[in-house]
Scaffold this motif. Structure first.
Motif, PDB file in Angstrom:
ATOM      1  N   LEU A   1     -31.259 -77.809 -45.914  1.00  0.00           N
ATOM      2  CA  LEU A   1     -32.204 -78.679 -45.220  1.00  0.00           C
ATOM      3  C   LEU A   1     -33.531 -78.640 -45.960  1.00  0.00           C
ATOM      4  O   LEU A   1     -33.978 -77.573 -46.378  1.00  0.00           O
ATOM      5  CB  LEU A   1     -32.395 -78.176 -43.781  1.00  0.00           C
ATOM      6  N   ASN A   2     -34.125 -79.781 -46.143  1.00  0.00           N
ATOM      7  CA  ASN A   2     -35.460 -79.887 -46.726  1.00  0.00           C
ATOM      8  C   ASN A   2     -36.093 -81.143 -46.138  1.00  0.00           C
ATOM      9  O   ASN A   2     -35.943 -82.230 -46.675  1.00  0.00           O
ATOM     10  CB  ASN A   2     -35.404 -79.954 -48.250  1.00  0.00           C
ATOM     11  N   GLU A   3     -36.764 -80.978 -44.994  1.00  0.00           N
ATOM     12  CA  GLU A   3     -37.270 -82.130 -44.242  1.00  0.00           C
ATOM     13  C   GLU A   3     -38.685 -81.901 -43.757  1.00  0.00           C
ATOM     14  O   GLU A   3     -39.071 -80.784 -43.446  1.00  0.00           O
ATOM     15  CB  GLU A   3     -36.430 -82.371 -42.982  1.00  0.00           C
ATOM     16  N   ARG A   4     -39.405 -82.989 -43.638  1.00  0.00           N
ATOM     17  CA  ARG A   4     -40.694 -82.967 -42.958  1.00  0.00           C
ATOM     18  C   ARG A   4     -40.394 -83.206 -41.487  1.00  0.00           C
ATOM     19  O   ARG A   4     -39.817 -84.232 -41.118  1.00  0.00           O
ATOM     20  CB  ARG A   4     -41.611 -84.054 -43.507  1.00  0.00           C
ATOM     21  N   ILE A   5     -40.759 -82.247 -40.645  1.00  0.00           N
ATOM     22  CA  ILE A   5     -40.476 -82.318 -39.213  1.00  0.00           C
ATOM     23  C   ILE A   5     -41.785 -82.597 -38.486  1.00  0.00           C
ATOM     24  O   ILE A   5     -42.763 -81.875 -38.658  1.00  0.00           O
ATOM     25  CB  ILE A   5     -39.866 -80.996 -38.699  1.00  0.00           C
ATOM     26  N   GLN A   6     -41.792 -83.639 -37.679  1.00  0.00           N
ATOM     27  CA  GLN A   6     -42.981 -84.047 -36.937  1.00  0.00           C
ATOM     28  C   GLN A   6     -43.145 -83.172 -35.694  1.00  0.00           C
ATOM     29  O   GLN A   6     -42.333 -83.241 -34.781  1.00  0.00           O
ATOM     30  CB  GLN A   6     -42.860 -85.519 -36.532  1.00  0.00           C
ATOM     31  N   ASN A   7     -44.188 -82.328 -35.669  1.00  0.00           N
ATOM     32  CA  ASN A   7     -44.493 -81.490 -34.502  1.00  0.00           C
ATOM     33  C   ASN A   7     -43.259 -80.766 -33.961  1.00  0.00           C
ATOM     34  O   ASN A   7     -42.915 -80.887 -32.797  1.00  0.00           O
ATOM     35  CB  ASN A   7     -45.141 -82.318 -33.389  1.00  0.00           C
ATOM     36  N   GLY A   8     -42.595 -80.014 -34.815  1.00  0.00           N
ATOM     37  CA  GLY A   8     -41.384 -79.321 -34.385  1.00  0.00           C
ATOM     38  C   GLY A   8     -41.098 -78.103 -35.224  1.00  0.00           C
ATOM     39  O   GLY A   8     -41.987 -77.542 -35.868  1.00  0.00           O
ATOM     40  N   GLU A   9     -39.846 -77.697 -35.198  1.00  0.00           N
ATOM     41  CA  GLU A   9     -39.451 -76.495 -35.913  1.00  0.00           C
ATOM     42  C   GLU A   9     -37.968 -76.515 -36.236  1.00  0.00           C
ATOM     43  O   GLU A   9     -37.230 -77.367 -35.756  1.00  0.00           O
ATOM     44  CB  GLU A   9     -39.787 -75.249 -35.110  1.00  0.00           C
ATOM     45  N   VAL A  10     -37.550 -75.525 -37.006  1.00  0.00           N
ATOM     46  CA  VAL A  10     -36.152 -75.338 -37.366  1.00  0.00           C
ATOM     47  C   VAL A  10     -35.782 -73.889 -37.062  1.00  0.00           C
ATOM     48  O   VAL A  10     -36.549 -72.976 -37.367  1.00  0.00           O
ATOM     49  CB  VAL A  10     -35.919 -75.647 -38.870  1.00  0.00           C
ATOM     50  N   ASP A  11     -34.639 -73.690 -36.451  1.00  0.00           N
ATOM     51  CA  ASP A  11     -34.079 -72.358 -36.206  1.00  0.00           C
ATOM     52  C   ASP A  11     -32.641 -72.376 -36.707  1.00  0.00           C
ATOM     53  O   ASP A  11     -32.020 -73.445 -36.788  1.00  0.00           O
ATOM     54  CB  ASP A  11     -34.071 -72.021 -34.710  1.00  0.00           C
ATOM     55  N   PHE A  12     -32.091 -71.194 -37.000  1.00  0.00           N
ATOM     56  CA  PHE A  12     -30.686 -71.157 -37.405  1.00  0.00           C
ATOM     57  C   PHE A  12     -29.997 -69.909 -36.887  1.00  0.00           C
ATOM     58  O   PHE A  12     -30.639 -68.903 -36.591  1.00  0.00           O
ATOM     59  CB  PHE A  12     -30.542 -71.269 -38.932  1.00  0.00           C
ATOM     60  N   TRP A  13     -28.667 -70.004 -36.791  1.00  0.00           N
ATOM     61  CA  TRP A  13     -27.805 -68.910 -36.359  1.00  0.00           C
ATOM     62  C   TRP A  13     -26.589 -68.891 -37.265  1.00  0.00           C
ATOM     63  O   TRP A  13     -26.092 -69.943 -37.669  1.00  0.00           O
ATOM     64  CB  TRP A  13     -27.319 -69.112 -34.918  1.00  0.00           C
ATOM     65  N   VAL A  14     -26.081 -67.713 -37.571  1.00  0.00           N
ATOM     66  CA  VAL A  14     -24.849 -67.561 -38.344  1.00  0.00           C
ATOM     67  C   VAL A  14     -23.770 -67.103 -37.363  1.00  0.00           C
ATOM     68  O   VAL A  14     -23.927 -66.085 -36.687  1.00  0.00           O
ATOM     69  CB  VAL A  14     -25.023 -66.532 -39.477  1.00  0.00           C
ATOM     70  N   ILE A  15     -22.688 -67.890 -37.291  1.00  0.00           N
ATOM     71  CA  ILE A  15     -21.657 -67.652 -36.289  1.00  0.00           C
ATOM     72  C   ILE A  15     -20.288 -67.585 -36.962  1.00  0.00           C
ATOM     73  O   ILE A  15     -19.947 -68.463 -37.760  1.00  0.00           O
ATOM     74  CB  ILE A  15     -21.678 -68.767 -35.220  1.00  0.00           C
ATOM     75  N   LYS A  16     -19.527 -66.571 -36.627  1.00  0.00           N
ATOM     76  CA  LYS A  16     -18.137 -66.477 -37.082  1.00  0.00           C
ATOM     77  C   LYS A  16     -17.292 -67.395 -36.211  1.00  0.00           C
ATOM     78  O   LYS A  16     -17.359 -67.339 -34.983  1.00  0.00           O
ATOM     79  CB  LYS A  16     -17.611 -65.044 -36.999  1.00  0.00           C
ATOM     80  N   LEU A  17     -16.491 -68.243 -36.849  1.00  0.00           N
ATOM     81  CA  LEU A  17     -15.703 -69.237 -36.138  1.00  0.00           C
ATOM     82  C   LEU A  17     -14.211 -68.903 -36.230  1.00  0.00           C
ATOM     83  O   LEU A  17     -13.686 -68.683 -37.316  1.00  0.00           O
ATOM     84  CB  LEU A  17     -15.950 -70.633 -36.728  1.00  0.00           C
ATOM     85  N   ASN A  18     -13.559 -68.890 -35.096  1.00  0.00           N
ATOM     86  CA  ASN A  18     -12.125 -68.652 -34.999  1.00  0.00           C
ATOM     87  C   ASN A  18     -11.499 -69.971 -34.569  1.00  0.00           C
ATOM     88  O   ASN A  18     -11.132 -70.163 -33.415  1.00  0.00           O
ATOM     89  CB  ASN A  18     -11.869 -67.525 -33.977  1.00  0.00           C
ATOM     90  N   SER A  19     -11.396 -70.918 -35.506  1.00  0.00           N
ATOM     91  CA  SER A  19     -10.994 -72.284 -35.171  1.00  0.00           C
ATOM     92  C   SER A  19      -9.546 -72.381 -34.690  1.00  0.00           C
ATOM     93  O   SER A  19      -9.193 -73.315 -33.984  1.00  0.00           O
ATOM     94  CB  SER A  19     -11.212 -73.212 -36.364  1.00  0.00           C
TER      95      SER A  19
END
Length: 130
Positions: free
Chosen positions: A40-58
């Motif tokens: 991700l490389n974005e200009r965010i208007q009055n906001g934020e970015v958060d992330f989580w790493v999740i193990k997926l058991n599809s």
């Protein structure tokens, strides 16, 4: 082995609150096997970015083998007008991360959120007379 780094052009002031501009640039980069993958490389208007790493058991197995588990990097992008949750997963064939929109509310017009860096919503609403 992955290392994930999140950067923003905003900064934390001495009072502990974020100092946002009208828009700040947010960059999320994964370092994997001595390569860099910008997710991700974005200009965010009055906001934020958060992330989580999740193990997926599809395959929804009770006791999955390592090859049955994948890793998803979930990224929440919030601004004054949107909430968007993306999921990035590694694609071995293309040797890159694929992006999927995991969630975005239809017809969103105004979004409010709170965290340790922004004023509580009640104070924010009173100051802005929302």
């Amino acid at each position: 082995q992955e290392k994930i780094e999140l950067y923003t052009s905003a900064f934390v002031a001495a009072d502990g609150f974020m100092r946002w501009n009208d828009g700040d640039t947010w960059t999320l980069v994964v370092h994997r096997e001595e390569q860099q993958y910008p997710l991700l490389n974005e200009r965010i208007q009055n906001g934020e970015v958060d992330f989580w790493v999740i193990k997926l058991n599809s395959k929804e197995l009770d006791n999955p083998a390592p090859e049955d588990v994948t890793t998803g990097i979930y990224v929440a992008v919030t601004s004054e007008r949107e909430l968007r949750i993306l999921c990035f997963t590694w694609d071995e064939e293309s040797r890159f991360y694929t992006e999927e929109i995991a969630f975005t509310p239809p017809h969103s017009w105004a979004v409010r959120h709170a965290n340790k860096y922004v004023l509580p919503l009640t104070v924010y609403a009173e100051e802005r007379q929302v």
